[in-house]
Design an enzyme around this catalytic site. Sequence first.
Site, PDB file in Angstrom:
ATOM      1  N   ARG A 122       0.817  -1.234   0.000  1.00 17.16           N
ATOM      2  CA  ARG A 122       0.000   0.000   0.000  1.00 17.16           C
ATOM      3  C   ARG A 122       0.843   1.274   0.000  1.00 17.16           C
ATOM      4  O   ARG A 122       0.381   2.329   0.409  1.00 17.16           O
ATOM      5  CB  ARG A 122      -0.970   0.020   1.178  1.00 17.16           C
ATOM      6  N   GLU A 186      11.003  20.012 -22.921  1.00 15.58           N
ATOM      7  CA  GLU A 186      10.290  20.267 -21.657  1.00 15.58           C
ATOM      8  C   GLU A 186      10.839  21.536 -20.992  1.00 15.58           C
ATOM      9  O   GLU A 186      10.092  22.300 -20.392  1.00 15.58           O
ATOM     10  CB  GLU A 186      10.418  19.072 -20.700  1.00 15.58           C
ATOM     11  N   LYS A 228       8.164  23.793 -11.456  1.00 19.22           N
ATOM     12  CA  LYS A 228       7.261  22.640 -11.283  1.00 19.22           C
ATOM     13  C   LYS A 228       6.876  22.463  -9.817  1.00 19.22           C
ATOM     14  O   LYS A 228       5.724  22.156  -9.497  1.00 19.22           O
ATOM     15  CB  LYS A 228       7.885  21.357 -11.860  1.00 19.22           C
ATOM     16  N   HIS A 249       1.324  18.831 -24.733  1.00 18.83           N
ATOM     17  CA  HIS A 249       1.189  17.395 -24.538  1.00 18.83           C
ATOM     18  C   HIS A 249      -0.074  16.805 -25.166  1.00 18.83           C
ATOM     19  O   HIS A 249      -0.067  15.638 -25.555  1.00 18.83           O
ATOM     20  CB  HIS A 249       1.215  17.056 -23.044  1.00 18.83           C
TER      21      HIS A 249
HETATM   22  P1  NAD Z   1      13.636   6.942 -21.075  1.00 21.70           P
HETATM   23  O1  NAD Z   1      13.467   6.658 -19.652  1.00 21.70           O
HETATM   24  O2  NAD Z   1      13.165   5.901 -22.040  1.00 21.70           O
HETATM   25  O3  NAD Z   1      15.168   7.263 -21.369  1.00 21.70           O
HETATM   26  C1  NAD Z   1      15.561   7.551 -22.682  1.00 21.70           C
HETATM   27  C2  NAD Z   1      16.736   6.670 -23.129  1.00 21.70           C
HETATM   28  O4  NAD Z   1      17.926   7.153 -22.520  1.00 21.70           O
HETATM   29  C3  NAD Z   1      16.610   5.217 -22.722  1.00 21.70           C
HETATM   30  O5  NAD Z   1      17.071   4.397 -23.760  1.00 21.70           O
HETATM   31  C4  NAD Z   1      17.544   5.100 -21.518  1.00 21.70           C
HETATM   32  O6  NAD Z   1      18.066   3.822 -21.325  1.00 21.70           O
HETATM   33  C5  NAD Z   1      18.622   6.086 -21.882  1.00 21.70           C
HETATM   34  N1  NAD Z   1      19.326   6.699 -20.769  1.00 21.70           N
HETATM   35  C6  NAD Z   1      18.792   7.163 -19.618  1.00 21.70           C
HETATM   36  N2  NAD Z   1      19.725   7.815 -18.912  1.00 21.70           N
HETATM   37  C7  NAD Z   1      20.878   7.739 -19.621  1.00 21.70           C
HETATM   38  C8  NAD Z   1      22.183   8.239 -19.408  1.00 21.70           C
HETATM   39  N3  NAD Z   1      22.470   8.992 -18.368  1.00 21.70           N
HETATM   40  N4  NAD Z   1      23.124   7.959 -20.324  1.00 21.70           N
HETATM   41  C9  NAD Z   1      22.805   7.239 -21.453  1.00 21.70           C
HETATM   42  N5  NAD Z   1      21.582   6.763 -21.714  1.00 21.70           N
HETATM   43  C10 NAD Z   1      20.632   7.020 -20.797  1.00 21.70           C
HETATM   44  O7  NAD Z   1      12.902   8.298 -21.513  1.00 21.70           O
HETATM   45  P2  NAD Z   1      12.681   9.710 -20.803  1.00 21.70           P
HETATM   46  O8  NAD Z   1      12.637  10.669 -21.913  1.00 21.70           O
HETATM   47  O9  NAD Z   1      13.604   9.937 -19.668  1.00 21.70           O
HETATM   48  O10 NAD Z   1      11.216   9.556 -20.197  1.00 21.70           O
HETATM   49  C11 NAD Z   1      10.080   9.362 -21.009  1.00 21.70           C
HETATM   50  C12 NAD Z   1       9.012   8.735 -20.163  1.00 21.70           C
HETATM   51  O11 NAD Z   1       8.713   9.617 -19.077  1.00 21.70           O
HETATM   52  C13 NAD Z   1       7.702   8.510 -20.907  1.00 21.70           C
HETATM   53  O12 NAD Z   1       7.209   7.223 -20.570  1.00 21.70           O
HETATM   54  C14 NAD Z   1       6.790   9.582 -20.355  1.00 21.70           C
HETATM   55  O13 NAD Z   1       5.432   9.186 -20.353  1.00 21.70           O
HETATM   56  C15 NAD Z   1       7.312   9.739 -18.956  1.00 21.70           C
HETATM   57  N6  NAD Z   1       7.041  11.069 -18.347  1.00 21.70           N
HETATM   58  C16 NAD Z   1       6.534  11.075 -17.099  1.00 21.70           C
HETATM   59  C17 NAD Z   1       6.272  12.281 -16.473  1.00 21.70           C
HETATM   60  C18 NAD Z   1       5.750  12.302 -15.062  1.00 21.70           C
HETATM   61  O14 NAD Z   1       5.390  13.376 -14.580  1.00 21.70           O
HETATM   62  N7  NAD Z   1       5.719  11.178 -14.396  1.00 21.70           N
HETATM   63  C19 NAD Z   1       6.573  13.485 -17.130  1.00 21.70           C
HETATM   64  C20 NAD Z   1       7.117  13.434 -18.409  1.00 21.70           C
HETATM   65  C21 NAD Z   1       7.360  12.210 -19.002  1.00 21.70           C
HETATM   66  N1  GLY Z   2       4.347  16.177 -16.626  1.00 20.42           N
HETATM   67  C1  GLY Z   2       3.109  16.789 -16.225  1.00 20.42           C
HETATM   68  C2  GLY Z   2       2.864  16.746 -14.765  1.00 20.42           C
HETATM   69  O1  GLY Z   2       3.695  16.298 -14.003  1.00 20.42           O
HETATM   70  O2  GLY Z   2       1.828  17.169 -14.341  1.00 20.42           O
END
Ligand code: NAD
Ligand code: GLY
Length: 357
Positions: A122, A186, A228, A249
């Site tokens: 939980r 972003e 943020k 988005h």
């Molecule tokens: P990701 O986590 O897929 O990372 C991108 C790529 O970079 C991957 O192949 C990863 O292995 C590689 N990588 C990560 N760190 C590295 C490093 N330091 N050196 C080399 N390679 C590295 O993608 P992302 O862009 O970080 O995140 C996208 C995801 O985040 C999506 O699923 C999206 O929906 C989510 N997201 C969530 C929120 C939230 O508020 N929770 C906000 C924006 C995006």
């Molecule tokens: N990435 C949008 C939010 O955190 O609300």
Amino acid sequence: MAGRVKVNLGDRSYYIHCGVGLLAEAGRLLKPLKLAAPCLVVSNPTVAELYWPQLEQSLREEGWQPHLTLVPDGEEAKSLKVAAELYDACLAAGIERGAAIMALGGGVTGDVAGFVAATWLRGIAFIQLPTTLLAQVDASVGGKVAVNHPRGKNLIGAFYQPAAVIADLDTLATLPPREMRAGLAEVIKYGVIADAAFFEYLEENIEKILTGDRELLERVVLRCCAIKAEIVAADERENDLRAILNFGHSLGHAFEAVGGYSTYNHGEAVALGMVAAARLAVRRSSFSPQESVRLVNLLQRTGLPVDLPPLKAQALLAALELDKKMRHGRLRMVIPERLGQVKITLVALEEILPLIS
Ligand code: NAD
Ligand code: GLY
């Protein structure tokens, strides 16, 4: 060189630490949280190979017993199947109440690890160790955790705040340039939604930021996190204000989905979504053409796509209908009023179609 930002949420407040060399400091920085010794560190093969040794050493030096578990590299890790494997890993590692799950990686790893932290027993403590720029400025902050449903992204999730975020700028040195640019989409978003001076700062420094200059990156990450943090503290569960973070988005998700999540990554899709939103606002005479051009130019200089792909109405509709931003057949969209200020408005599909056909 390091700074921190507090996310003010009463007894769930937490710090975002940002600076160089912070993974090696993680054990010390997390000590005040008084967590149990066994902890589960979730990462993927790419990131673990690069950063697990220094994180493990730092945690062990401070008495933790970290257990590393890997999820696949890529969006497919955000699934209930992978979450179920992580629950098994929690059992195997003896993760009880008072222990933590740590996410070492980008937004994908953070979202699925956070979903498991929110639901295991939980809810247990969750630590974000973001290694992409996108995760450092956005995904790791604010407590949105989720996995995907086969029919739509992030449909299964929760608001579940981390207990701490540690963003080590050194990790950005190994980030593929395309991922760096995605994170900058972003970053630019924050300038448009909340801070015209920051937007100007980006216009003046974007080439230097793209070289990975640590001092500039620290300033950029801290400013984005501060914006943020303020928004999340005011509207944690996205009743109104927080929705402005979705600038770019609504249509961005549609571009991402229609491209099968492979044509555009998240940041590239957001860049296109921002261009579409700006164009729509100009058509409504609520945003000046000059400021729209400034946004497009900055995205272009960052190396992000700005040419909207033509989409069939049917495909757009299918993608948007699964999006949580549709209300009675209209899309809830964030559009700019001027650089540094946006508003939320309902837009009929007939208004969107001319932008993309
Ligand atoms: P990701 O986590 O897929 O990372 C991108 C790529 O970079 C991957 O192949 C990863 O292995 C590689 N990588 C990560 N760190 C590295 C490093 N330091 N050196 C080399 N390679 C590295 O993608 P992302 O862009 O970080 O995140 C996208 C995801 O985040 C999506 O699923 C999206 O929906 C989510 N997201 C969530 C929120 C939230 O508020 N929770 C906000 C924006 C995006
Ligand atoms: N990435 C949008 C939010 O955190 O609300």
